[in-house]
Design an enzyme around this catalytic site. Structure first.
Site, short mmCIF file in Angstrom:
data_model
loop_
_atom_site.label_atom_id
_atom_site.label_comp_id
_atom_site.label_asym_id
_atom_site.label_seq_id
_atom_site.Cartn_x
_atom_site.Cartn_y
_atom_site.Cartn_z
N GLU B 30 0.81 -1.26 -0.04
CA GLU B 30 -0.06 0.16 0.10
C GLU B 30 0.91 1.21 -0.04
O GLU B 30 1.67 1.32 0.89
CB GLU B 30 -0.90 -0.01 1.32
CG GLU B 30 -1.98 -0.99 1.06
CD GLU B 30 -2.42 -1.81 2.50
OE1 GLU B 30 -2.00 -1.26 3.51
OE2 GLU B 30 -3.30 -2.81 2.42
N GLU B 70 -5.01 -6.81 1.84
CA GLU B 70 -3.78 -7.53 2.09
C GLU B 70 -3.89 -9.07 1.71
O GLU B 70 -2.84 -9.31 1.44
CB GLU B 70 -3.45 -7.35 3.52
CG GLU B 70 -3.22 -5.90 3.89
CD GLU B 70 -4.07 -4.86 4.21
OE1 GLU B 70 -5.44 -5.43 4.22
OE2 GLU B 70 -3.80 -3.67 4.66
N PHE B 93 1.31 -2.59 8.82
CA PHE B 93 1.53 -2.84 10.06
C PHE B 93 1.29 -4.28 10.37
O PHE B 93 0.56 -5.06 9.87
CB PHE B 93 0.46 -2.05 11.00
CG PHE B 93 0.59 -0.52 10.96
CD1 PHE B 93 1.42 0.17 12.02
CD2 PHE B 93 0.19 0.34 10.18
CE1 PHE B 93 1.71 1.42 11.91
CE2 PHE B 93 0.31 1.76 9.95
CZ PHE B 93 1.13 1.98 11.00
N ASP B 95 0.04 -5.71 12.57
CA ASP B 95 -1.54 -5.88 13.15
C ASP B 95 -2.44 -6.22 11.91
O ASP B 95 -3.38 -6.86 12.21
CB ASP B 95 -1.94 -4.48 13.89
CG ASP B 95 -0.74 -4.06 14.91
OD1 ASP B 95 -0.92 -4.01 16.16
OD2 ASP B 95 0.19 -3.37 14.24
N PHE B 96 -2.18 -5.83 10.77
CA PHE B 96 -2.94 -6.37 9.67
C PHE B 96 -2.84 -7.66 9.03
O PHE B 96 -3.36 -7.95 8.48
CB PHE B 96 -2.80 -5.40 8.59
CG PHE B 96 -2.89 -3.72 8.80
CD1 PHE B 96 -3.47 -3.42 10.18
CD2 PHE B 96 -2.35 -3.02 7.92
CE1 PHE B 96 -3.46 -1.98 10.32
CE2 PHE B 96 -2.51 -1.42 8.11
CZ PHE B 96 -2.89 -0.97 9.43
N HIS B 139 -2.11 -0.81 16.17
CA HIS B 139 -1.12 -0.52 15.14
C HIS B 139 0.38 -0.60 15.79
O HIS B 139 1.33 0.01 15.66
CB HIS B 139 -1.25 1.07 14.63
CG HIS B 139 -2.26 1.20 13.58
ND1 HIS B 139 -3.56 0.96 13.96
CD2 HIS B 139 -2.04 1.35 12.38
CE1 HIS B 139 -4.37 1.29 12.67
NE2 HIS B 139 -3.51 1.22 11.75
#
Lengths: 366, 337, 331
Positions: B30, B70, B93, B95-96, B139
């Site tokens: 991204e 993602e 991140f 976290d994703f 995040h």
């Protein structure tokens, strides 16, 4: 500050050294010290070394304590004649201590670094001093310009001293071409040409010794003298196991046992030294360079270089220094030199004479 | 020539040098160019933190912006890796991971084994982890233990610019999938980095500092926290040996055990939540393999078992700091039966 | 879903190609029916999902593919493997969990793969394949090979985010990708008429800016024609296509499924719609192939499957020495 007070500062032994730690004060407050006297043991993270006094006088005050991390260039002690009043020493020590505590030490002028291009290869160098005579230091197999860290500074007091990285080493291009002595000698002569140096004293360690001999043989008029430190290319003894082990090691764990062969005092082989060598070995191209050069150094398990004819051809003054306990190129090889009796054999030193006994190597230039 | 550059620059340089060297290396993520389809510059961002900045024009067609999908683009990187490419995908991140984990752990991680050793998937997933930027619960996590748990994935957690460049080049050249975890608070950290390309092999810990009293194993950003603690402890006479594993999978158990066999004392510093993290893993390793050498209980310094809080007052308490590390070291150094 | 044999398409295929298409479909059918029988004996471990009834889809699509192209499959993957050229004996051995299997017994029915054939694996995760195919298509595009990626997936996967994300990404990146939605009417036991909130899966193509085509999945020629057009377009840089292939699977979701969720459709399909029957009658009625040619193929295929089962049963299982190998290329 009283002009008679001389500062002893933390030396800069090598480009990457930012701080040093005093591990022992050899001289004590009140001792008379002569120029060249041992003052302190200093740990640079790479290797432990002995700091020698550049001045004569009385060690009036120790400023930095054992165990303290001291930035390069910071005052660690004061030397002055006995007649300098205590109050002046007191004041100078206070200022030095304040500077140390503030952490804001102006770093001593390090070597001037640069690169030249020879035969399409980038050659990196570090220069100290501004004397009229020029000396070029050429390291050995797997070494780099930093291996001269203990001797370049004292030698630079009266000379311009360039230490440069051979192709395949340090920060120079890693391509060594055919890896022959001629190619490496070409790099030395090319370096002189690029720097506009008409004539220089050359010093080489180990493989570098053979390299400078070859350079002198090729262009004797450009070479004022040769100083060979444990040079390759003489005699029949060579530690092929060490060389191969060095070339082939892929981890600190594999490399470290081999490094003991470099020093008389195996305590010199720190984890940091092995780490730094592995960092070098992991640069792209180094593996190929080292393996190619191995072909130059070795003929089977025997030496692959014969440098004696080169010396004869060069016909320049030669000084040779060798460590008594050299386990890579044993000192017995010195018998193959034109004048074995003139070889300066250094007690308590292994192959890395210029790191273990820098004074002895510096003295060879006087 | 070694010079001082930042962690961000080191990563960018590794990408650039590998893209230069190998045409099969592509970069995607991204805003990795940043500006695809917009009315302004095509390479406006170079990633949300500018890590891939400058690559877009240097390597035409090889730096790909992606939709915020993602699963699709991480999966695409994995699929491309099975067909001769060496993609480096940026999962902005860590976290994703929740929205693409299947592609990572059920697909990429399994291919080689599940297909009988006949597949290789040289994909790198670069991802930003860690607390400290007030980025709050979604995040800021240090989720590398989850990836470390999965057979088939390799996990690198570089602690410095030198480590970042060498480990990333190794990741790209490696023939297995690698999760490359960059700490967001380290991007501006600087250090000496050679200009030449170089690799750091996986599974080789770095001994950051020698010491005989206590072994501190620290991961990623915690390495510098441990160094700060070690400096303070040194002046009170405790010499800490700091081991940075550099990769959590493979893990250099030998160096950790060797160090503990010398010091007899271990503190593990891990920014991850405390259950099933690297601290528990390494503690168990040492308890099993070096029990006879231990002269004190093992201490773990980790984040608490909570989500990462937002308020600075709380986040600062959440992240292990040098004081907590020093306290833990002292407690094991002074421990008496 | 009319009988869409276009003469031009049928003529594009020479006798050899027709015979090869028939052989592929017959091999799939015989493979699956035999696995169905053998599974009932209890000798085949784990989960097995059979492709019988759907043969025209894998065969009609893969007939256009070559070594530049990659496919991703589903948990119902045997047909795709056979159509993409994976060795049938190795497949059978894999299903039996044998060392001689396509994946040395480490994958099983749901993970048969052969990357050297561009077969990226059957996939145990519904919706696992489409993102990977975006990647293989991207690789082909970057490498300029003219290759395409084909993602086979089911009506169940058509509702997965991974699939929808992939459709979008393929359009955004203009990838040479073909998405083949094999709508067999049921995701496990749930009817696609209920779970897919659109009249057709292909209708969703419009939302991703690509052509969507609905094809009678029992008709090899219809699939062949639609796939041919999509693949040609993809190879020429025209981007992705979504093809919905509608048909009925002959067996349950998995072997052992009692199929109480559906009534008469299987018997009717087998009787009136079956792809092999239709193919056979069409090529013989138009005089393209002789009955005897086809019957000879039937015999050869039957022998092949017999041999595959016999060899699989006799083959050794992997041993403890295989347990920890092949996790990493290097570790």
């Amino acid at each position: 500050m009283n002009d008679a007070i001389r500062k002893v500062v933390m030396p800069k032994w090598g480009l990457s050294m930012a701080t040093g730690k005093i591990t022992e004060w050899i001289a004590a407050e009140g001792d008379d010290v002569a120029g060249g006297a041992d003052l302190a043991e200093i740990d640079t993270d790479k290797i432990a070394g002995t700091l020698e006094s550049a001045d004569e006088g009385v060690l009036r005050r120790v400023v930095a304590e054992v165990g303290e991390d001291v930035p390069v260039g910071a005052t660690i002690a004061l030397i002055a004649p006995p007649e300098v009043p205590d109050a002046d020493i007191e004041e100078a020590a206070r200022l030095a201590r304040a500077e140390l505590d503030s952490g804001e030490v102006e770093e001593a002028a390090g070597p001037e670094t640069g690169t030249v291009t020879v035969d399409g290869r980038t050659l990196a160098y570090a220069t100290l001093g501004a004397g009229e005579e020029t000396l070029v230091l050429v390291h050995g197999y797997g070494g780099d310009k930093n291996s001269w860290l203990f001797v370049q500074e004292p030698l630079a007091e009266s000379r311009t001293v360039h230490a440069f990285d051979l192709p395949g080493h340090g920060e120079s291009s890693k391509d060594v071409g055919d890896g022959s002595l001629d190619t490496l000698a070409g790099a030395v002569l090319g370096f002189l040409a690029e720097k506009g140096i008409e004539r220089a004293h050359l010093a080489g360690h180990s493989l570098g010794g053979a390299v400078v001999a070859a350079a002198a043989a090729a262009e004797p008029g450009r070479v004022a003298s040769l100083t060979l430190v444990a040079p390759a290319g003489f005699g029949t003894e060579i530690n092929a196991g060490y060389l191969r082990g060095f070339a082939e090691a892929t981890s600190r764990r594999e490399l470290r046992p081999h490094l003991g062969a470099l020093f008389a005092d195996s305590a010199q082989v720190t984890r940091k030294l092995a780490d730094d060598l592995m960092k070098y070995k992991r640069l792209d191209g180094v593996d190929t360079a080292l393996r190619t050069l191995l072909g130059t150094l070795l003929d089977g398990d025997a030496p692959g270089i014969d440098a004696a004819p080169l010396l004869a051809k060069a016909g320049v003054p030669v000084t040779v220094v060798w460590g008594r306990e050299d386990e890579v190129l044993p000192v017995s090889n010195a018998g193959a030199l034109p004048d074995p009796g003139a070889v300066r054999v250094v007690e308590g030193a292994g192959h890395m004479v210029h790191m273990e006994k820098p004074n002895a190597v510096v003295a060879a230039f006087e | 020539m070694a010079r001082t550059i930042s962690y961000r620059e080191a990563i960018n340089e590794a990408l650039a040098q590998e893209m230069e060297r190998d045409g099969s290396v592509i970069v995607m993520g991204e805003d990795n160019a940043g500006g695809a389809g917009g009315s302004g510059a095509e390479d406006a961002w170079g990633g949300v933190l500018g890590v891939t900045k400058g690559l877009y024009h240097r390597f035409p067609g090889r730096v790909l912006d992606t939709p915020i999908s993602e699963s699709a683009f991480v999966g695409a990187a994995i699929g491309a890796a099975t067909r001769g490419m060496r993609p480096v995908a940026e999962l902005m991140f860590i976290d994703f991971m929740g929205v693409c984990f299947d592609q990572i752990f059920n697909q990429a991680a399994k291919f080689r084994y599940m297909f009988g050793g006949k597949a290789q998937t040289p994909v790198v997933i670069r991802t930003m982890y860690g607390a400290g930027l007030r980025a709050a619960a979604q995040h800021s996590q240090a989720l590398y233990p989850i990836f470390t748990h999965i057979p088939g994935l390799k996990v690198a957690v570089p602690s410095s610019p030198y480590e970042a460049k060498g480990l990333l080049i190794q990741s790209i050249r490696d023939n297995d999938p690698v999760i490359f975890c960059e700490h967001k608070a380290l991007y501006d950290a600087t250090g000496d980095v050679p200009e030449d390309s170089y690799t750091i092999p996986f599974g080789e810990a770095n001994v950051v500092r020698d010491g005989d009293d206590v072994t501190v194993v620290a991961i990623g950003r915690m390495v510098s926290v441990a160094e700060e603690a070690a400096k303070a402890l040194s002046s009170s006479g405790i010499e800490v040996e700091i081991v940075d594993p550099r990769t959590t999978s493979p893990l250099d158990t030998e160096t950790i055990l060797e160090s503990v066999e010398n010091t007899g004392r271990l503190v593990v510093v891990d920014e991850a939540s405390p259950r099933c993290n690297l601290a528990t893993d390494i503690s168990a390793l040492v308890a099993r393999e070096a029990f006879g050498s231990l002269r004190a209980p093992v201490e773990m310094v980790t984040a608490p078992h909570t989500p990462v809080p937002f308020s600075d007052a709380l986040e600062d308490l959440y992240i292990p700091d040098a004081q907590r590390v020093a306290n833990a070291v002292k407690s094991v150094a002074e421990w008496k039966r | 879903m009319t009988d869409t044999l276009s003469t031009s398409v049928a003529h594009e295929l020479d006798e050899n190609a027709l015979l090869q298409a028939y052989r592929t479909m017959r091999t799939i059918r015989a493979f699956e029916e035999r696995v169905h029988e053998e599974f009932a004996t209890g000798e085949i471990p784990g989960f097995v999902h059979l492709y019988a009834g759907e043969e025209a889809s894998a065969t009609g699509v893969c007939a256009h593919l070559d070594e530049r192209d990659a496919i991703a499959s589903t948990h119902r993957g045997h047909g795709h493997c056979i159509a993409k050229g994976v060795d049938v004996k190795a497949m059978m051995a894999e299903i039996y969990g044998k060392k001689t299997g396509s994946c040395q017994g480490k994958g099983g029915s749901m993970h048969i793969a052969d990357l050297s054939k561009g077969m990226l694996g059957a996939n145990g995760i519904v919706g696992g394949g489409p993102p990977l195919i975006c990647g293989t298509a991207l690789a082909a595009k970057q490498q300029g090979t003219g290759g395409v990626g084909v993602a086979f997936f089911g009506d169940g996967a058509s509702n997965q985010g991974t699939t929808l994300e992939s459709l979008n990404l393929a359009s955004v990146w203009n990838l040479p990708a073909i998405f083949v939605a094999e709508n067999n009417g049921y995701a496990e036991a749930t009817a696609s008429t209920w779970s897919v909130a659109a009249d057709n899966i292909a209708d969703r193509a419009a939302g991703f800016g690509m052509p969507g085509v609905i094809v009678d999945g029992f008709d090899f020629f219809a699939v062949y024609e639609a796939a041919g057009e999509a693949i040609r377009r993809a190879r020429e840089g025209g981007g992705p296509t979504l093809i919905e292939v509608k048909f009925t699977r002959y067996f349950g979701h998995f072997e052992g499924d009692q199929q109480t969720y559906r009534a008469q459709e299987v018997a009717e399909a087998r009787e009136n719609l079956d792809c092999l029957k239709r193919f056979r009658s069409r090529v013989t009625e138009t005089g393209r192939l002789e009955e005897a040619d086809l019957t000879a193929v039937d015999t050869q295929v039957s022998d092949l499957i017999d041999a595959a089962v016999d060899e699989a049963k006799a083959a050794p299982k992997p041993t403890e020495a295989d347990l920890a190998t092949d996790v990493y290329v290097s570790y």
